[in-house]
Design a protein around this motif. Sequence first.
Motif, PDB file in Angstrom:
ATOM      1  N   GLN A   8      -5.985  -9.273   4.168  1.00  0.00           N
ATOM      2  CA  GLN A   8      -6.024  -7.834   3.896  1.00  0.00           C
ATOM      3  C   GLN A   8      -4.696  -7.354   3.314  1.00  0.00           C
ATOM      4  N   PHE A   9      -3.592  -7.914   3.788  1.00  0.00           N
ATOM      5  CA  PHE A   9      -2.264  -7.580   3.260  1.00  0.00           C
ATOM      6  C   PHE A   9      -2.220  -7.930   1.773  1.00  0.00           C
ATOM      7  N   VAL A  10      -2.720  -9.105   1.422  1.00  0.00           N
ATOM      8  CA  VAL A  10      -2.776  -9.540   0.022  1.00  0.00           C
ATOM      9  C   VAL A  10      -3.596  -8.542  -0.803  1.00  0.00           C
ATOM     10  N   ALA A  11      -4.739  -8.124  -0.286  1.00  0.00           N
ATOM     11  CA  ALA A  11      -5.606  -7.187  -1.003  1.00  0.00           C
ATOM     12  C   ALA A  11      -4.928  -5.833  -1.195  1.00  0.00           C
ATOM     13  N   LEU A  12      -4.199  -5.372  -0.192  1.00  0.00           N
ATOM     14  CA  LEU A  12      -3.525  -4.068  -0.287  1.00  0.00           C
ATOM     15  C   LEU A  12      -2.376  -4.077  -1.291  1.00  0.00           C
ATOM     16  N   THR A  13      -1.641  -5.182  -1.341  1.00  0.00           N
ATOM     17  CA  THR A  13      -0.406  -5.214  -2.120  1.00  0.00           C
ATOM     18  C   THR A  13      -0.525  -5.932  -3.458  1.00  0.00           C
ATOM     19  N   GLY A  14      -1.481  -6.841  -3.567  1.00  0.00           N
ATOM     20  CA  GLY A  14      -1.564  -7.657  -4.771  1.00  0.00           C
ATOM     21  C   GLY A  14      -0.577  -8.812  -4.779  1.00  0.00           C
ATOM     22  N   ASP A  49       1.836   0.180   4.971  1.00  0.00           N
ATOM     23  CA  ASP A  49       1.696   1.430   4.208  1.00  0.00           C
ATOM     24  C   ASP A  49       3.055   2.080   3.965  1.00  0.00           C
ATOM     25  N   ARG A  50       3.917   2.097   4.987  1.00  0.00           N
ATOM     26  CA  ARG A  50       5.264   2.677   4.833  1.00  0.00           C
ATOM     27  C   ARG A  50       6.075   1.893   3.805  1.00  0.00           C
ATOM     28  N   TRP A  51       5.951   0.577   3.827  1.00  0.00           N
ATOM     29  CA  TRP A  51       6.678  -0.256   2.880  1.00  0.00           C
ATOM     30  C   TRP A  51       6.200   0.036   1.445  1.00  0.00           C
ATOM     31  N   ILE A  52       4.896   0.150   1.260  1.00  0.00           N
ATOM     32  CA  ILE A  52       4.339   0.467  -0.056  1.00  0.00           C
ATOM     33  C   ILE A  52       4.831   1.836  -0.507  1.00  0.00           C
ATOM     34  N   ASP A  53       4.799   2.830   0.371  1.00  0.00           N
ATOM     35  CA  ASP A  53       5.272   4.184   0.036  1.00  0.00           C
ATOM     36  C   ASP A  53       6.743   4.178  -0.347  1.00  0.00           C
ATOM     37  N   ALA A  54       7.553   3.397   0.351  1.00  0.00           N
ATOM     38  CA  ALA A  54       8.978   3.310   0.029  1.00  0.00           C
ATOM     39  C   ALA A  54       9.186   2.719  -1.357  1.00  0.00           C
ATOM     40  N   LEU A  55       8.371   1.743  -1.723  1.00  0.00           N
ATOM     41  CA  LEU A  55       8.471   1.154  -3.067  1.00  0.00           C
ATOM     42  C   LEU A  55       8.104   2.176  -4.142  1.00  0.00           C
TER      43      LEU A  55
END
Length: 59
Positions: A8-14, A49-55
């Motif tokens: 799921q992490f792979v799917a969320l982030t690519g 989600d927080r890590w993605i938002d920070a990016l």
Amino acid sequence: MNLISTRQFVALTGLSRATIWRYRKKFPNFPQPIVLSPSSIRWVEQDVDRWIDALRKVA
């Protein structure tokens, strides 16, 4: 707290699985997994989600 699998992490982030493990060691702000057993690893979805938002804020 919602836990997600590496798949799921792979799917969320690519990101690939290999990149996720490399980033774990390279970047201190990268989400760390929760090891449930030697063959079961999960990630806290809110941390991801927080890590993605920070990016997004940096880009």
